[in-house]
Design a protein around this motif. Structure first.
Motif, mmCIF file in Angstrom:
data_model
loop_
_atom_site.group_PDB
_atom_site.id
_atom_site.type_symbol
_atom_site.label_atom_id
_atom_site.label_comp_id
_atom_site.label_asym_id
_atom_site.label_seq_id
_atom_site.Cartn_x
_atom_site.Cartn_y
_atom_site.Cartn_z
ATOM 1 N N LEU A 77 24.086 11.354 10.245
ATOM 2 C CA LEU A 77 25.443 11.859 10.264
ATOM 3 C C LEU A 77 26.143 11.495 8.955
ATOM 4 C CD1 LEU A 77 26.571 10.826 13.870
ATOM 5 C CD2 LEU A 77 25.301 12.859 13.132
ATOM 6 N N SER A 78 27.066 12.345 8.557
ATOM 7 C CA SER A 78 27.872 12.098 7.369
ATOM 8 C C SER A 78 29.339 12.153 7.740
ATOM 9 C CB SER A 78 27.587 13.142 6.291
ATOM 10 O OG SER A 78 26.244 13.106 5.884
ATOM 11 N N CYS A 79 30.140 11.405 7.014
ATOM 12 C CA CYS A 79 31.592 11.430 7.177
ATOM 13 C C CYS A 79 32.204 11.435 5.788
ATOM 14 C CB CYS A 79 32.066 10.219 7.972
ATOM 15 S SG CYS A 79 33.856 10.103 8.137
ATOM 16 N N ALA A 80 32.727 12.586 5.406
ATOM 17 C CA ALA A 80 33.319 12.737 4.084
ATOM 18 C C ALA A 80 34.823 12.565 4.176
ATOM 19 C CB ALA A 80 32.976 14.104 3.514
ATOM 20 N N ALA A 81 35.364 11.748 3.298
ATOM 21 C CA ALA A 81 36.795 11.473 3.296
ATOM 22 C C ALA A 81 37.467 12.167 2.125
ATOM 23 C CB ALA A 81 37.043 9.978 3.221
ATOM 24 N N VAL B 288 29.425 12.785 21.577
ATOM 25 C CA VAL B 288 30.144 13.240 20.393
ATOM 26 C C VAL B 288 30.415 12.008 19.541
ATOM 27 C CG1 VAL B 288 32.205 14.352 19.491
ATOM 28 C CG2 VAL B 288 31.196 15.160 21.637
ATOM 29 N N TYR B 289 30.019 12.088 18.281
ATOM 30 C CA TYR B 289 30.173 10.965 17.362
ATOM 31 C C TYR B 289 31.372 11.214 16.462
ATOM 32 C CZ TYR B 289 25.779 8.903 18.804
ATOM 33 O OH TYR B 289 24.787 8.299 19.535
ATOM 34 N N TYR B 290 32.214 10.187 16.352
ATOM 35 C CA TYR B 290 33.424 10.257 15.542
ATOM 36 C C TYR B 290 33.375 9.213 14.447
ATOM 37 C CZ TYR B 290 35.314 12.793 19.565
ATOM 38 O OH TYR B 290 35.518 13.694 20.574
ATOM 39 N N CYS B 291 33.883 9.576 13.280
ATOM 40 C CA CYS B 291 34.059 8.574 12.245
ATOM 41 C C CYS B 291 35.540 8.200 12.171
ATOM 42 C CB CYS B 291 33.543 9.050 10.898
ATOM 43 S SG CYS B 291 34.243 10.586 10.272
ATOM 44 N N ALA B 292 35.778 6.998 11.696
ATOM 45 C CA ALA B 292 37.141 6.483 11.633
ATOM 46 C C ALA B 292 37.293 5.590 10.413
ATOM 47 C CB ALA B 292 37.475 5.709 12.901
ATOM 48 N N VAL C 212 44.957 11.209 4.642
ATOM 49 C CA VAL C 212 43.509 11.072 4.622
ATOM 50 C C VAL C 212 42.904 11.983 5.687
ATOM 51 C CG1 VAL C 212 41.556 9.520 5.000
ATOM 52 C CG2 VAL C 212 43.587 8.694 3.806
ATOM 53 N N GLN C 213 41.878 12.710 5.290
ATOM 54 C CA GLN C 213 41.144 13.550 6.246
ATOM 55 C C GLN C 213 39.688 13.139 6.254
ATOM 56 O OE1 GLN C 213 41.921 17.639 5.127
ATOM 57 N NE2 GLN C 213 43.761 17.694 6.392
ATOM 58 N N LEU C 214 39.127 13.048 7.454
ATOM 59 C CA LEU C 214 37.719 12.706 7.614
ATOM 60 C C LEU C 214 36.991 13.885 8.226
ATOM 61 C CD1 LEU C 214 38.062 9.093 9.084
ATOM 62 C CD2 LEU C 214 37.782 9.758 6.695
ATOM 63 N N GLN C 215 35.842 14.226 7.657
ATOM 64 C CA GLN C 215 35.046 15.357 8.147
ATOM 65 C C GLN C 215 33.666 14.852 8.515
ATOM 66 O OE1 GLN C 215 36.085 18.697 8.386
ATOM 67 N NE2 GLN C 215 34.141 19.124 9.380
ATOM 68 N N ALA C 216 33.360 14.831 9.815
ATOM 69 C CA ALA C 216 32.049 14.402 10.284
ATOM 70 C C ALA C 216 31.124 15.597 10.404
ATOM 71 C CB ALA C 216 32.173 13.699 11.629
ATOM 72 N N SER C 217 29.849 15.383 10.082
ATOM 73 C CA SER C 217 28.866 16.461 10.180
ATOM 74 C C SER C 217 27.479 15.863 10.386
ATOM 75 C CB SER C 217 28.889 17.320 8.917
ATOM 76 O OG SER C 217 28.555 16.538 7.777
ATOM 77 N N GLY C 218 26.515 16.738 10.684
ATOM 78 C CA GLY C 218 25.126 16.295 10.786
ATOM 79 C C GLY C 218 24.583 16.203 12.189
ATOM 80 N N GLY C 219 25.408 16.437 13.184
ATOM 81 C CA GLY C 219 24.933 16.381 14.553
ATOM 82 C C GLY C 219 23.995 17.532 14.876
ATOM 83 N N GLY C 220 23.382 17.437 16.052
ATOM 84 C CA GLY C 220 22.476 18.497 16.469
ATOM 85 C C GLY C 220 21.654 18.069 17.659
ATOM 86 N N LEU C 221 20.627 18.863 17.930
ATOM 87 C CA LEU C 221 19.716 18.602 19.044
ATOM 88 C C LEU C 221 18.439 17.979 18.483
ATOM 89 C CD1 LEU C 221 18.785 18.935 22.012
ATOM 90 C CD2 LEU C 221 18.013 21.247 21.367
ATOM 91 N N VAL C 222 18.023 16.880 19.063
ATOM 92 C CA VAL C 222 16.815 16.198 18.600
ATOM 93 C C VAL C 222 16.058 15.666 19.817
ATOM 94 C CG1 VAL C 222 18.022 13.996 18.293
ATOM 95 C CG2 VAL C 222 15.942 14.456 16.971
#
Length: 120
Positions: free
Chosen positions: A19-23, A92-96, A1-11
């Protein structure tokens, strides 16, 4: 299983991010999925988790009422809608994902992390 987190940035404070986490690798509809975060110089902390295929969601007190975790099992993707962001949300945000007895620990699969910075 691989998880890919995205959507971070400066606000800016008070702003929103999603944020999104695609598995990939297998379907995770029977797994607990969660978000954690780690600020510079601090330990990783629990943010939110969704278990029992979406029926129960737990939040850390620090984000309750501001963050919303959702998941789309058809897309094998989890989201974290973050509203009313504060500078202390910077991390830093991590998905699990995993089969866990305690939503705050014991996850087998982790994403690579996405940086969220809340600053004016």
């Amino acid at each position: 299983v691989q998880l890919q987190a995205s959507g971070g940035g400066l606000v800016q404070p008070g702003g929103s991010l999603r944020l999104s986490c695609a598995a990939s690798g297998r379907t995770l509809d029977s797994y607990t999925m969660a978000w954690f975060r780690q600020a510079a110089g601090k330990e990783r902390e629990f943010v939110a988790a969704n278990r029992w295929s979406g029926r129960i969601t737990d939040y850390a007190d620090s984000v309750k009422g501001r963050f919303i975790l959702s998941r789309d099992n058809a897309k094998n993707t989890m989201y974290l809608q973050m509203n009313s962001l504060k500078p202390e949300d910077t991390a830093v945000y991590y998905c699990a994902a995993g089969v866990v007895a305690d939503v705050r620990r014991g996850y087998l699969y982790w994403g690579q992390g996405t940086q969220v910075t809340v600053s004016s």
